[in-house]
Design a protein around this motif. Structure first.
Motif, short mmCIF file in Angstrom:
data_model
loop_
_atom_site.label_atom_id
_atom_site.label_comp_id
_atom_site.label_asym_id
_atom_site.label_seq_id
_atom_site.Cartn_x
_atom_site.Cartn_y
_atom_site.Cartn_z
N ASP A 2 -7.72 7.18 7.65
CA ASP A 2 -6.83 6.75 6.61
C ASP A 2 -5.87 5.55 6.28
O ASP A 2 -5.12 5.59 7.73
CB ASP A 2 -5.97 8.59 6.87
N ILE A 3 -5.37 5.02 5.62
CA ILE A 3 -3.92 4.30 5.78
C ILE A 3 -3.39 4.53 6.01
O ILE A 3 -1.86 4.18 6.34
CB ILE A 3 -4.89 3.07 4.46
N SER A 4 -2.58 6.01 6.12
CA SER A 4 -1.95 5.92 5.56
C SER A 4 -1.61 6.63 7.64
O SER A 4 0.03 6.00 8.02
CB SER A 4 -0.88 7.92 4.73
N ARG A 24 -1.60 -4.50 5.71
CA ARG A 24 -0.24 -4.60 4.87
C ARG A 24 -0.33 -2.71 4.22
O ARG A 24 -1.68 -2.18 5.13
CB ARG A 24 -0.79 -5.26 3.37
N GLN A 25 0.29 -2.16 3.71
CA GLN A 25 0.60 -0.60 3.69
C GLN A 25 -0.70 -0.52 2.88
O GLN A 25 -1.48 0.51 3.12
CB GLN A 25 1.51 -0.56 2.37
N ASP A 26 -1.17 -1.48 2.07
CA ASP A 26 -3.27 -0.82 1.15
C ASP A 26 -3.96 -1.28 1.92
O ASP A 26 -4.64 -0.45 1.42
CB ASP A 26 -2.87 -1.21 -0.46
N GLY A 27 -3.22 -1.43 3.14
CA GLY A 27 -4.66 -1.62 3.75
C GLY A 27 -5.70 -2.99 3.64
O GLY A 27 -6.33 -3.30 4.30
N LYS A 28 -5.12 -3.80 3.02
CA LYS A 28 -5.58 -5.08 2.69
C LYS A 28 -4.87 -6.41 3.90
O LYS A 28 -3.84 -6.23 4.99
CB LYS A 28 -5.47 -6.22 1.72
N GLU A 86 -15.04 -4.52 5.13
CA GLU A 86 -14.54 -2.97 4.84
C GLU A 86 -14.14 -2.04 5.80
O GLU A 86 -15.69 -2.14 6.17
CB GLU A 86 -15.16 -2.35 4.25
#
Length: 153
Positions: A2-4, A24-28, A86
């Motif tokens: 989970d990215i969070s 980054r916060q969005d996982g990218k 991914e």
């Protein structure tokens, strides 16, 4: 993953840190200005363990990721992966082993305790054994002790 759950310190590195960036916060993530070549790609996270990959960048800027096995020859390309990457964590990172509680059996099986117990048993048993020896054996022991004192090695 989970990215969070990703920490802000999660970092993506190429070649052990020569090129790196934070996720980054969005996982990218994006690593700029990487010259053509082959690189070892790693995700550094305190909470999760990610697979290591081989990233080939050609002179046209095309990026081809491959699965790599650490310890194999670098010329061996593993299975190809789709780009953009991914990634999923292999497992949560567990660096700490909980300390065992006190146990009387672990104390009794400690080598030092066993050695001390053996010494105590000898201390109690030896005088009784000496009392039961014959007079010839006692004379032999006394002569041997005298010989050791007079002629040390």
């Amino acid at each position: 993953t989970d990215i969070s759950q990703l920490e802000p310190t999660t970092k993506v590195v190429l070649d052990g840190g020569r090129y790196s960036t934070f996720v980054r916060q969005d996982g990218k993530f994006e690593i700029d200005n990487v010259p053509p070549g082959s690189y070892l790609f790693e995700v550094l996270s305190r909470k999760f363990i990610y697979p290591r990959l081989r990233i080939d960048v050609d002179s046209n800027g095309e990026i081809r990721p491959f699965v790599t096995i650490i310890g194999s020859e670098w010329s061996n390309q593993g299975p190809s992966l789709p780009y953009p990457l991914e990634l999923f964590a292999r497992a949560p990172a567990d660096y700490f082993i909980p300390r065992e509680g006190f146990s009387i059996t672990s104390l009794l099986f400690n080598p030092y305790i066993i050695l001390m117990g053996f010494g105590v048993i000898l201390l109690l048993v030896m005088p009784k054994m000496m009392a039961n020896l014959g007079i010839k054996y006692i004379e032999f022991i006394l002569e041997f002790r005298l010989y050791i004192l007079l002629y040390p090695f």
